[in-house]
Design an enzyme around this catalytic site. Structure first.
Site, PDB file in Angstrom:
ATOM      1  N   CYS A 126       4.384  -5.302  46.147  1.00 39.79           N
ATOM      2  CA  CYS A 126       5.068  -5.885  47.303  1.00 39.79           C
ATOM      3  C   CYS A 126       4.267  -5.646  48.591  1.00 39.79           C
ATOM      4  CB  CYS A 126       6.515  -5.391  47.389  1.00 39.79           C
ATOM      5  SG  CYS A 126       7.537  -6.446  48.455  1.00 39.79           S
ATOM      6  N   HIS A 238       8.658  -6.114  42.162  1.00 41.78           N
ATOM      7  CA  HIS A 238       8.849  -4.660  42.050  1.00 41.78           C
ATOM      8  C   HIS A 238       9.186  -4.227  40.624  1.00 41.78           C
ATOM      9  CE1 HIS A 238       9.239  -3.426  46.347  1.00 41.78           C
ATOM     10  NE2 HIS A 238       9.597  -4.681  46.518  1.00 41.78           N
TER      11      HIS A 238
END
Ligand SMILES: *[C@@H]1O[C@H](CO)[C@@H](O)[C@H](O)[C@H]1NC(C)=O
Ligand SMILES: *[C@@H]1O[C@H](CO)[C@@H](O)[C@H](O)[C@H]1NC(C)=O
Ligand SMILES: *[C@@H]1O[C@H](CO)[C@@H](O)[C@H](O)[C@H]1NC(C)=O
Ligand SMILES: *[C@@H]1O[C@H](CO)[C@@H](O)[C@H](O)[C@H]1NC(C)=O
Length: 322
Positions: A126, A238
């Site tokens: 991310c 994630h």
């Protein structure tokens, strides 16, 4: 009539050593998203425990990497550990002595190590994925990423030659199938890396895009990438959340398929880190660095975004240190 498409992959062969006691450095970050949970305690940086647990589940130990240090701190530490994870989170890239500066030292040192024949891998998730691309672009006044709005779990749309990549060459077919057909990759980002970001900074020769996903409005963005020469990998999503983050207001799947598919990414990365032979010189020094010196704090109960975090150093210490 049938057409067969033959895709010739140049298979990835490199380091031959095998390290079965890998340690992974996890970069800490400024406390913008967590400072309010501990008013008055003045912590300088934190690491979400989900990254630590995800690495441990793949058979490696974790060493926290602090921010706000000079180049020699990162150089010395990278000579003792076997890979680095740039976690997700929330901070600014345009300020001094933080996550982005530390990330830049680490990125440059890792390039030097790899150029000198020492396999040294980095995995960015991310914010860490965005940092990898921004570092590759050269940090400037304008950060090389675009705005988007992506807060949903999504499937991956793999590129045609994704099986030629290091990250996906050995992914089992059933895992590919889960990622391709189910919304099991967790997105929580307001910036995206688009094809245009790679083109505008001449990154398409060095970086291989391996998948795309779409944001809440259907806009496609790059969801996984890797460097063609260096063992540098990034996912905009994630993988650590599905097993270790439980906030109900976030769209995090916890199905068996989601767990199976997301497990793959850190297993792959720790396998990469096993190709690195670095060691701490002795057990005492290793013990001093391990995350076990810190106690995870239960921030989920305080309304935090993460279930547990590790916090590092009262602010005063670092101000005196510099
Ligand atoms: C945190 O910083 C504030 C303001 O500088 C100070 O008053 C307070 O004593 C500090 N707290 C701790 C635990 O050091
Ligand atoms: C860098 O920081 C270390 C402490 O981590 C200190 O001992 C060293 O003198 C510093 N080096 C430079 C070149 O400033
Ligand atoms: C850093 O970026 C933030 C957000 O874009 C902006 O508000 C801030 O002014 C910038 N700071 C500097 C020093 O450029
Ligand atoms: C990209 O490459 C072209 C042609 O080599 C060059 O003109 C241009 O300045 C480069 N752009 C960047 C951002 O490096």
């Amino acid at each position: 009539m049938k057409y067969f498409i033959f895709l010739l992959c140049v298979l990835y062969t490199d380091a031959t050593q095998y390290n079965d006691r890998p340690t992974i450095g996890v970069l800490s970050q400024e406390t913008y998203s967590t400072q309010h949970l501990f008013p008055g305690e003045n912590y300088t940086s934190f690491i979400a425990a989900s990254y630590v647990k995800n690495i441990e589940a793949s058979g490696a130990r974790v060493v926290p990497i602090l921010i706000g240090r000079n180049r020699s701190y990162y150089r010395e530490l990278l000579g003792k550990i076997n890979g680095v994870v740039f976690p997700g989170g929330a901070t600014y890239f345009n300020q001094s002595n933080g996550y982005a500066d530390a990330g830049q030292y680490i990125y440059e040192i890792a390039q030097e190590l790899n150029d000198a024949g020492h396999h040294f891998p980095i995995f960015g998730t991310c914010l860490g994925f965005e940092l990898l691309i921004i570092l590759a672009s050269g940090r400037g006044r304008i950060e090389n990423r675009g705005l988007c709005y992506s807060y949903r779990s999504r499937p991956l749309s793999f590129t045609t030659d994704f099986r030629c990549s290091k990250m996906y060459a050995e992914m089992p077919d059933d895992v590919v199938n889960i990622l391709r057909t189910q919304s099991v990759t967790v997105n929580a980002h307001q910036f995206c890396i688009f094809d245009e970001n790679l083109r505008s900074h001449n990154l398409t020769n060095d970086w291989r895009v391996t998948s795309y996903s779409t944001d809440n409005y259907g806009v496609p963005f790059i969801s996984s990438i890797e460097h063609r020469r260096y063992p540098f990998f990034g996912t905009q999503f994630h993988p650590e959340t599905v097993s270790y983050e439980w906030r109900k207001t976030s769209d995090i799947p916890h199905t068996p398929d989601a767990l199976t598919a997301n497990r793959y990414f850190m297993d792959f990365f720790v396998k990469e880190s096993r190709k690195n032979e670095n060691l701490f010189p002795d057990k005492t020094e290793e013990d001093q660095h391990l995350i076990y010196n810190y106690a995870a704090r239960f921030t989920g109960a305080l309304g935090g975004y993460y279930e547990q975090i590790y916090v590092f150093e009262p602010r005063e210490f670092v101000l005196n240190y510099k």
